[in-house]
Scaffold this active site. Structure first.
Site, short mmCIF file in Angstrom:
data_model
loop_
_atom_site.label_atom_id
_atom_site.label_comp_id
_atom_site.label_asym_id
_atom_site.label_seq_id
_atom_site.Cartn_x
_atom_site.Cartn_y
_atom_site.Cartn_z
N ASP A 32 0.84 -1.20 0.00
CA ASP A 32 0.00 0.00 0.00
C ASP A 32 0.88 1.26 0.00
O ASP A 32 1.64 1.47 0.94
CB ASP A 32 -0.89 -0.04 1.26
CG ASP A 32 -2.03 0.94 1.19
OD1 ASP A 32 -2.10 1.73 0.24
OD2 ASP A 32 -2.88 0.90 2.11
N ASP A 33 0.79 2.04 -1.05
CA ASP A 33 1.55 3.31 -1.16
C ASP A 33 3.07 3.08 -1.17
O ASP A 33 3.84 3.89 -0.64
CB ASP A 33 1.23 4.27 0.01
CG ASP A 33 -0.16 4.86 -0.07
OD1 ASP A 33 -0.97 4.37 -0.86
OD2 ASP A 33 -0.42 5.84 0.66
N CYS A 72 -5.83 4.54 -3.53
CA CYS A 72 -6.14 3.19 -3.04
C CYS A 72 -7.45 2.57 -3.55
O CYS A 72 -7.44 1.51 -4.17
CB CYS A 72 -6.20 3.19 -1.52
SG CYS A 72 -4.83 4.01 -0.70
N HIS A 126 -11.24 -1.71 1.67
CA HIS A 126 -11.39 -0.35 1.12
C HIS A 126 -12.29 -0.28 -0.12
O HIS A 126 -12.08 0.54 -1.02
CB HIS A 126 -10.01 0.25 0.78
CG HIS A 126 -10.00 1.75 0.87
ND1 HIS A 126 -8.93 2.53 0.49
CD2 HIS A 126 -10.96 2.61 1.27
CE1 HIS A 126 -9.23 3.79 0.67
NE2 HIS A 126 -10.46 3.87 1.15
N HIS A 212 1.74 2.16 4.03
CA HIS A 212 0.84 3.32 4.18
C HIS A 212 0.98 3.86 5.61
O HIS A 212 1.17 3.09 6.55
CB HIS A 212 -0.59 2.84 3.92
CG HIS A 212 -1.60 3.92 3.70
ND1 HIS A 212 -1.92 4.85 4.67
CD2 HIS A 212 -2.38 4.22 2.63
CE1 HIS A 212 -2.87 5.67 4.20
NE2 HIS A 212 -3.14 5.31 2.95
N ASP A 265 -0.51 -0.81 -4.69
CA ASP A 265 -1.80 -0.29 -5.19
C ASP A 265 -1.67 1.09 -5.81
O ASP A 265 -2.57 1.55 -6.51
CB ASP A 265 -2.86 -0.30 -4.09
CG ASP A 265 -2.60 0.73 -3.00
OD1 ASP A 265 -1.44 1.14 -2.81
OD2 ASP A 265 -3.58 1.14 -2.34
N ASN A 266 -0.57 1.77 -5.54
CA ASN A 266 -0.28 3.08 -6.15
C ASN A 266 1.12 3.49 -5.71
O ASN A 266 1.77 2.78 -4.94
CB ASN A 266 -1.32 4.16 -5.77
CG ASN A 266 -1.55 4.30 -4.29
OD1 ASN A 266 -2.59 3.90 -3.77
ND2 ASN A 266 -0.58 4.84 -3.57
N LYS A 282 1.76 9.55 -5.53
CA LYS A 282 0.37 9.12 -5.30
C LYS A 282 -0.60 10.28 -5.51
O LYS A 282 -0.33 11.40 -5.07
CB LYS A 282 0.24 8.61 -3.86
CG LYS A 282 -1.18 8.24 -3.47
CD LYS A 282 -1.27 7.83 -1.99
CE LYS A 282 -2.71 7.44 -1.64
NZ LYS A 282 -2.84 7.04 -0.21
CA CA Z 1 -2.59 3.03 -1.51
#
Ligand code: CA
Length: 450
Positions: A32-33, A72, A126, A212, A265-266, A282
């Site tokens: 995540d991130d 996300c 999410h 994240h 995810d990004n 992001k």
């Molecule tokens: Ca993310």
């Protein structure tokens, strides 16, 4: 002589049926991130990721892989459905209740369940907080994680046991008590599930919250990495835990028949993250927002240690996995993702995607070969030749009107059958995005990120 031939033929038919029947397990690991540069094999100098480096050496490494959104929730909607999420209005991040992913969309978990798979999600969802959007009714037999987009890495009795808290860790609908660091616990649950389902084909979506924010690393990871940088510690801790999962697959003799995907995810967003050599971060339409490290491991079926340089999408993970499981890619709401396996093995003609499209509210972009175009409402256009300018530093929109016109027309055509966004992120974030894109269009440099 004839008899012997028949016997051999029969034996080989049986052997081939039994090989076909053994459906591969699918393990989808999502960070995540994560910054594009923040893994050993991606070039990080200070973050060590020995387990992912080793996995990369045994996998196909996609060097031009994209998620469908630089944030996300919409990125996960594209990943879970194998479709452009703009088809169902899922463009903004953090949908407020009662918004969430369209329940008429079919998830990858539902598709694999249909193929006889046991399915589990450990970690971040999410895609909606309401009962009818809950992972257990969206294809997952088992869920241990959070409905929302982020949370603390440690248990807090006061908030975590509060009634209907979508940030709480829940097990199949019920908030649970737990201890220690969340990345460790998500991994424990994954390992338990593998042990319990080693005889079944399984699909596990291991959806880490790391790295994240809030940046709360386990102390042991900071110590092992010799740093005070909690972001680096979170990445290191995630890698350590991925090593534990792989060790478990090895111990259970499942590495020969498990597809492992890894991606983020990004792109990165905190100041400790690095997306180099990409530009942006992001939330922006620059490559640093949506181009991510991505791996596919499948022993004997795809090459080990191969770089695949064509455009690929996170949407392809659904198609590739379902096809590998023996399923069909034909469905009522057609997939945008492609089965990558024949492309990787040079068995399919052409490339998976000539172009990839992105749109998030007032910002949109298009990748067409090595070209990148960005459109921001009330601001204008960015045009970049990534072959010469991977960091998107020199905006060619004014210099190359013909190329710009061609790509504007492509984007417009793609938008024709997409919905209007069902929710927005508010004026505040629109202003932030406008400023970020304006600065980089004009100066080439987004402070702190390239
Ligand atoms: Ca993310």
């Amino acid at each position: 002589m004839k008899k012997i031939t028949t016997a051999v033929a029969c034996f080989s038919t049986i052997a081939s049926i039994s090989a076909q029947d053994k459906k591969p397990n699918v393990l989808l690991i999502l960070a995540d991130d994560l910054g594009y540069n923040d893994l050993g094999y991606q070039g990080s100098k200070h973050i060590k990721t020995p387990h992912l480096d080793k996995l990369a050496a045994q996998s196909v490494r996609f060097t031009d892989a994209h998620v469908t959104s630089p944030v996300c929730s919409p990125s996960r909607a594209g990943l879970m459905t194998g479709r452009y999420q703009q088809r169902f209005g899922h463009e903004g991040n953090c949908p407020r209740r009662p918004d969430g992913m369209d329940v008429n969309e079919k998830t990858m978990a539902q598709a694999l369940k249909k193929q006889g798979y046991k399915t589990a999600l450990f970690g971040k969802w999410h895609l909606g907080d309401e009962k009818h959007q809950y992972p257990n009714v969206r294809g997952f037999d088992e869920f241990w994680g959070l409905r929302e987009g982020s949370r603390n890495y440690f248990f807090n009795k006061k908030s975590d046991l509060k009634k209907d808290n979508p940030k709480a860790i829940e097990h199949n609908g019920k908030a649970v008590e737990w201890s220690g660091h969340l990345t460790d616990r998500l991994t424990d649950k994954t390992i338990e599930y593998i042990d319990a389902n080693k005889e079944n084909p399984f699909f596990i979506f291991l959806s880490y919250t790391a790295p994240h924010g809030p940046l709360q690393s386990a102390k042991e990871d900071l110590k092992a990495l010799g740093t005070k940088d909690n972001y680096a510690g979170l990445v290191y801790g995630m890698d350590r835990n991925i090593g534990r999962v792989i060790k478990n697959l090895e111990d259970n003799k499942l590495m020969d028949n498990t597809i492992i995907w890894f991606l983020s995810d990004n792109g990165g967003t905190v100041k400790q993250a690095s997306n180099l050599p990409l530009g942006g971060k992001k939330g922006t339409e620059f490559e640093g927002g949506h181009r991510v490290p991505m791996l596919m491991y499948w022993k004997g079926k795809v090459p080990a240690g191969k770089d695949y340089d064509e455009l690929v999408s996170s949407m392809d993970i659904y198609a590739t996995s379902v096809k590998a499981a023996g399923g069909t890619l034909k469905q009522e709401r057609p997939l945008d993702g492609k089965d990558l396996t024949p492309f990787i093995n040079n068995e399919a003609k052409g490339i998976p995607h000539k172009a990839l499209y992105f749109r998030k509210l007032e910002c949109a972009s298009l990748r067409y070969g090595d070209w990148k175009m960005i459109r921001v409402d009330k601001l204008g256009y960015g045009l970049y030749d990534l072959k010469k300018d991977i960091g998107e530093n020199k905006n060619l929109a004014k210099e190359m009107p013909e190329k710009l016109a061609e790509m504007k027309a492509m984007l417009k055509k793609w938008e024709q059958d997409k919905m209007k966004p069902l929710w927005s992120e508010g004026v505040k974030w629109e202003k932030v995005r406008h400023k970020d894109h304006k600065i980089k269009f004009e100066t080439g440099v987004l402070p702190g990120f390239n």
